[in-house]
Design a protein around this motif. Structure first.
Motif, short mmCIF file in Angstrom:
data_model
loop_
_atom_site.label_atom_id
_atom_site.label_comp_id
_atom_site.label_asym_id
_atom_site.label_seq_id
_atom_site.Cartn_x
_atom_site.Cartn_y
_atom_site.Cartn_z
N LEU A 65 -11.14 -2.62 18.84
CA LEU A 65 -10.16 -3.29 17.98
C LEU A 65 -9.17 -2.15 17.27
O LEU A 65 -7.90 -2.35 17.33
CB LEU A 65 -10.58 -3.92 16.78
CG LEU A 65 -11.04 -5.53 17.41
CD1 LEU A 65 -11.78 -6.39 16.16
CD2 LEU A 65 -9.44 -6.17 17.30
N ASN A 72 -5.00 -2.04 17.92
CA ASN A 72 -4.37 -2.25 16.62
C ASN A 72 -3.38 -1.07 16.25
O ASN A 72 -2.38 -1.21 15.38
CB ASN A 72 -5.21 -2.70 15.60
CG ASN A 72 -5.54 -4.19 15.54
OD1 ASN A 72 -4.94 -5.09 15.57
ND2 ASN A 72 -6.92 -4.40 15.51
N ASP A 101 -3.63 -5.74 11.14
CA ASP A 101 -4.46 -5.67 12.32
C ASP A 101 -5.08 -7.07 12.70
O ASP A 101 -5.22 -7.90 11.90
CB ASP A 101 -5.89 -4.89 11.89
CG ASP A 101 -5.19 -3.26 12.13
OD1 ASP A 101 -4.15 -3.03 12.15
OD2 ASP A 101 -6.29 -2.44 11.40
N ASP A 157 -8.38 -9.44 14.19
CA ASP A 157 -9.72 -9.17 13.97
C ASP A 157 -10.13 -9.71 15.26
O ASP A 157 -9.62 -10.10 16.36
CB ASP A 157 -10.26 -9.86 13.00
CG ASP A 157 -9.97 -11.17 12.86
OD1 ASP A 157 -9.61 -12.07 13.94
OD2 ASP A 157 -10.16 -12.13 11.97
N GLU A 158 -11.55 -9.54 15.65
CA GLU A 158 -12.25 -10.00 16.86
C GLU A 158 -12.02 -11.44 17.33
O GLU A 158 -11.69 -11.86 18.46
CB GLU A 158 -13.70 -9.52 16.61
CG GLU A 158 -14.52 -9.68 18.07
CD GLU A 158 -14.23 -8.67 18.85
OE1 GLU A 158 -14.15 -8.55 20.14
OE2 GLU A 158 -14.04 -7.29 18.27
#
Length: 160
Positions: free
Chosen positions: A24, A28, A80, A82-83
């Motif tokens: 991630l 990002n 950003d 997230d998962e």
């Protein structure tokens, strides 16, 4: 028309292969000299296809308005992902294409509003739109390839 959907699908498979081994933080990261990141490009190709096919046909896009606004042309990453969002975008990459294919077969796109894109061409029909989507996706795949190299170089430079 099946060939156009296959072209789009194959390009999206290539995009997933490009990013699948990245974490991630890497997805990002906006590297020096770039305005966007890999995660944004993933969302952008989904949002753009929805706008090009659905919005210009007077239809409701199959994704959240939040994603249209977050990933449309002219936007930049403001936070950003997230998962959970990454997994949703990966799913939408293919589920939206399948929905478009079904909707095309059902004749949903009958009221296409001609539009001239910043790319310089005019889309007059859903057939034009579906011919343009793989071009647009491939353009962003190319950007993503450059981004990946830049991000990984940045990571390597800060680690070494």
């Amino acid at each position: 028309m099946e060939n156009k959907f296959d072209l789009i699908r194959r390009g999206r498979e290539n995009f997933i292969r490009l990013i699948d081994d990245l974490d991630l933080d890497t997805l990002n990261k906006v590297p020096t000299g770039f305005n966007n990141n890999l995660a944004w490009h993933l969302g952008h190709i989904i949002a753009s296809q929805q706008i090009i096919c659905y919005s210009f046909s007077g239809q409701q896009p199959k994704i959240k308005e939040e994603y249209i606004n977050k990933y449309r042309k002219g936007t930049r990453p403001e936070a950003d992902i997230d998962e959970a969002e990454l997994n949703e975008l990966k799913d939408l990459l293919f589920s939206t294409l399948s929905a478009t294919e079904s909707d095309f077969a059902a004749g949903v796109f009958t009221n296409y509003k001609p539009v001239t894109l910043s790319f310089g061409n005019t889309l007059n029909s859903i057939a034009d739109a579906l011919a343009f989507v793989p071009v647009h996706d491939s353009l962003h795949l190319g950007y993503a390839m450059a981004l990946r190299r830049a991000v990984l170089a940045d990571v390597q430079n800060t680690a070494g």
